[in-house]
Design a protein around this motif. Sequence first.
Motif, PDB file in Angstrom:
ATOM      1  N   ASN A  64       0.848  -1.181   0.000  1.00 11.92           N
ATOM      2  CA  ASN A  64       0.000   0.000   0.000  1.00 11.92           C
ATOM      3  C   ASN A  64       0.889   1.238   0.000  1.00 11.92           C
ATOM      4  N   GLY A  65       0.358   2.339  -0.482  1.00  9.16           N
ATOM      5  CA  GLY A  65       1.154   3.571  -0.512  1.00  9.16           C
ATOM      6  C   GLY A  65       0.327   4.729  -1.023  1.00  9.16           C
ATOM      7  N   VAL A  66       0.960   5.640  -1.737  1.00 10.99           N
ATOM      8  CA  VAL A  66       0.259   6.787  -2.317  1.00 10.99           C
ATOM      9  C   VAL A  66       0.638   6.918  -3.785  1.00 10.99           C
ATOM     10  N   VAL A  67      -0.316   7.338  -4.581  1.00 17.36           N
ATOM     11  CA  VAL A  67      -0.073   7.684  -5.983  1.00 17.36           C
ATOM     12  C   VAL A  67      -0.268   9.186  -6.121  1.00 17.36           C
ATOM     13  N   TYR A  68       0.712   9.860  -6.724  1.00 14.37           N
ATOM     14  CA  TYR A  68       0.632  11.312  -6.850  1.00 14.37           C
ATOM     15  C   TYR A  68       1.205  11.759  -8.182  1.00 14.37           C
ATOM     16  N   LYS A  69       0.837  12.972  -8.570  1.00 12.80           N
ATOM     17  CA  LYS A  69       1.289  13.536  -9.836  1.00 12.80           C
ATOM     18  C   LYS A  69       2.328  14.604  -9.579  1.00 12.80           C
ATOM     19  N   ARG A  70       3.477  14.498 -10.260  1.00  6.45           N
ATOM     20  CA  ARG A  70       4.528  15.510 -10.181  1.00  6.45           C
ATOM     21  C   ARG A  70       4.798  15.998 -11.595  1.00  6.45           C
ATOM     22  N   ASP A  71       4.584  17.293 -11.816  1.00  2.79           N
ATOM     23  CA  ASP A  71       4.642  17.867 -13.166  1.00  2.79           C
ATOM     24  C   ASP A  71       3.590  17.160 -14.022  1.00  2.79           C
ATOM     25  N   THR A  72       4.015  16.385 -15.015  1.00  2.00           N
ATOM     26  CA  THR A  72       3.045  15.695 -15.874  1.00  2.00           C
ATOM     27  C   THR A  72       3.092  14.183 -15.688  1.00  2.00           C
ATOM     28  N   LYS A  73       3.861  13.694 -14.702  1.00  2.00           N
ATOM     29  CA  LYS A  73       4.055  12.263 -14.530  1.00  2.00           C
ATOM     30  C   LYS A  73       3.406  11.771 -13.232  1.00  2.00           C
ATOM     31  N   TRP A  74       2.990  10.507 -13.246  1.00  2.93           N
ATOM     32  CA  TRP A  74       2.388   9.873 -12.075  1.00  2.93           C
ATOM     33  C   TRP A  74       3.392   8.923 -11.426  1.00  2.93           C
ATOM     34  N   PHE A  75       3.382   8.885 -10.088  1.00  2.64           N
ATOM     35  CA  PHE A  75       4.302   8.037  -9.342  1.00  2.64           C
ATOM     36  C   PHE A  75       3.546   7.276  -8.256  1.00  2.64           C
ATOM     37  N   PHE A  76       4.006   6.054  -7.997  1.00  3.14           N
ATOM     38  CA  PHE A  76       3.471   5.220  -6.911  1.00  3.14           C
ATOM     39  C   PHE A  76       4.588   5.038  -5.899  1.00  3.14           C
ATOM     40  N   GLU A  77       4.396   5.581  -4.685  1.00  2.73           N
ATOM     41  CA  GLU A  77       5.418   5.498  -3.636  1.00  2.73           C
ATOM     42  C   GLU A  77       4.906   4.593  -2.522  1.00  2.73           C
ATOM     43  N   TYR A  78       5.764   3.644  -2.118  1.00  2.89           N
ATOM     44  CA  TYR A  78       5.371   2.681  -1.096  1.00  2.89           C
ATOM     45  C   TYR A  78       6.614   2.179  -0.366  1.00  2.89           C
ATOM     46  N   ILE A  79       6.400   1.443   0.713  1.00  3.60           N
ATOM     47  CA  ILE A  79       7.504   0.861   1.483  1.00  3.60           C
ATOM     48  C   ILE A  79       7.400  -0.655   1.371  1.00  3.60           C
ATOM     49  N   LYS A  80       8.501  -1.291   0.955  1.00  2.08           N
ATOM     50  CA  LYS A  80       8.532  -2.737   0.787  1.00  2.08           C
ATOM     51  C   LYS A  80       9.795  -3.288   1.405  1.00  2.08           C
ATOM     52  N   SER A  81       9.654  -4.232   2.318  1.00  2.00           N
ATOM     53  CA  SER A  81      10.790  -4.850   3.025  1.00  2.00           C
ATOM     54  C   SER A  81      11.658  -3.794   3.703  1.00  2.00           C
ATOM     55  N   GLY A  82      11.007  -2.767   4.239  1.00  7.68           N
ATOM     56  CA  GLY A  82      11.735  -1.731   4.957  1.00  7.68           C
ATOM     57  C   GLY A  82      12.382  -0.691   4.078  1.00  7.68           C
ATOM     58  N   GLU A  83      12.237  -0.805   2.751  1.00  2.39           N
ATOM     59  CA  GLU A  83      12.861   0.134   1.825  1.00  2.39           C
ATOM     60  C   GLU A  83      11.791   0.953   1.111  1.00  2.39           C
ATOM     61  N   SER A  84      12.089   2.243   0.903  1.00 11.00           N
ATOM     62  CA  SER A  84      11.191   3.122   0.166  1.00 11.00           C
ATOM     63  C   SER A  84      11.363   2.895  -1.335  1.00 11.00           C
ATOM     64  N   GLU A  85      10.266   2.695  -2.032  1.00 10.77           N
ATOM     65  CA  GLU A  85      10.300   2.474  -3.480  1.00 10.77           C
ATOM     66  C   GLU A  85       9.398   3.503  -4.160  1.00 10.77           C
ATOM     67  N   VAL A  86       9.837   4.004  -5.319  1.00 10.11           N
ATOM     68  CA  VAL A  86       9.050   4.921  -6.117  1.00 10.11           C
ATOM     69  C   VAL A  86       8.974   4.377  -7.538  1.00 10.11           C
ATOM     70  N   GLN A  87       7.778   4.143  -8.036  1.00  6.02           N
ATOM     71  CA  GLN A  87       7.573   3.570  -9.368  1.00  6.02           C
ATOM     72  C   GLN A  87       6.826   4.569 -10.240  1.00  6.02           C
ATOM     73  N   GLU A  88       7.362   4.862 -11.401  1.00  7.63           N
ATOM     74  CA  GLU A  88       6.670   5.743 -12.339  1.00  7.63           C
ATOM     75  C   GLU A  88       5.557   4.975 -13.043  1.00  7.63           C
ATOM     76  N   LEU A  89       4.386   5.585 -13.159  1.00 11.34           N
ATOM     77  CA  LEU A  89       3.250   4.930 -13.780  1.00 11.34           C
ATOM     78  C   LEU A  89       2.819   5.668 -15.038  1.00 11.34           C
ATOM     79  N   ASN A  90       2.269   4.917 -15.974  1.00  9.03           N
ATOM     80  CA  ASN A  90       1.688   5.479 -17.186  1.00  9.03           C
ATOM     81  C   ASN A  90       0.185   5.224 -17.119  1.00  9.03           C
ATOM     82  N   ILE A  91      -0.577   6.209 -16.637  1.00  7.86           N
ATOM     83  CA  ILE A  91      -2.005   6.045 -16.383  1.00  7.86           C
ATOM     84  C   ILE A  91      -2.817   6.789 -17.439  1.00  7.86           C
ATOM     85  N   LYS A  92      -3.817   6.116 -17.961  1.00 10.15           N
ATOM     86  CA  LYS A  92      -4.765   6.735 -18.875  1.00 10.15           C
ATOM     87  C   LYS A  92      -6.138   6.831 -18.201  1.00 10.15           C
ATOM     88  N   PHE A  93      -6.556   8.073 -17.927  1.00  4.84           N
ATOM     89  CA  PHE A  93      -7.851   8.275 -17.276  1.00  4.84           C
ATOM     90  C   PHE A  93      -8.944   8.412 -18.327  1.00  4.84           C
TER      91      PHE A  93
END
Length: 288
Positions: free
Chosen positions: A259-288
Amino acid sequence: MRSSFLGVVFVLGFSFGLSAQLNDYKYVIVPKSFDGFKKENQYNTSTLIKYLFTQKGFETHYEDELPLELYANRCAALTVDLLHNSSMFNTVATLVLKDCSSKEIYTSAEGISKDKDQVKSYKEAIQEAFISIKALPYTYKPSLEENNSAGAVPAAAAVTADKSSSIMEQKAPAPPAEPAYDPIAASSISNPEKVVEVAAVTESTAAAVSTSNEAKEEVWYAQEIPNGFQLVDNTPKVRLKIYKTDTPDMFIAESDEVNGVVYKRDTKWFFEYIKSGESEVQELNIKF
């Protein structure tokens, strides 16, 4: 009337004084777990708080992922603590900012939510508590010592460069250097098969990069659900569910694994979450 006016002046003066105090800090450190929780980022509290302070203008880091500047000077940062209480009736949350000596610099107003879903309840309570912080003007202002330190380094480098150039001018010119040995060029003469091997490696590397880029460009399509969207791929398989918040372009995110948060920075979407004690940020390509 006079007492009311004095009260307003006092509140404004206090707010401006507090804002000036916050301006001294560049960083906010966010714990991955707060007191009273049994696991990291429980109810998405850490990722949400980190996002809110980043939006406010602070440079935010988790406590075990600090930049070198904070290892040298921990007092350049404030640490945020979450005071919370959850019952069957409501969830109450307060955000406390502390300096490097654990002195409380600011305590937010209480945020309260009556939602029975714990994830949504903590989200609403934290967002409501953050309103009082959001209202404070904030612009980081480096101290005089930091400015002098930043200016001293180029000056010292310039003096060193001048001395070095003066010494080099006094020395006799060096003899011309021999051409550098090129192992690939040499192997192409002595062993033509090596050239084929190098070409094969280059092609395989290019293929791997191409595959990586294709994975990054995978499109997830947003399908509306109550209070949010579910993101599905071409299979179609539900990859992520995201739920609306009071902050534009920011969603609470849930998947089967994290679980985490999805947010928009500039024109890109990112999914930020914590996995195995480490912070991970994944860029997403979302079509609404």
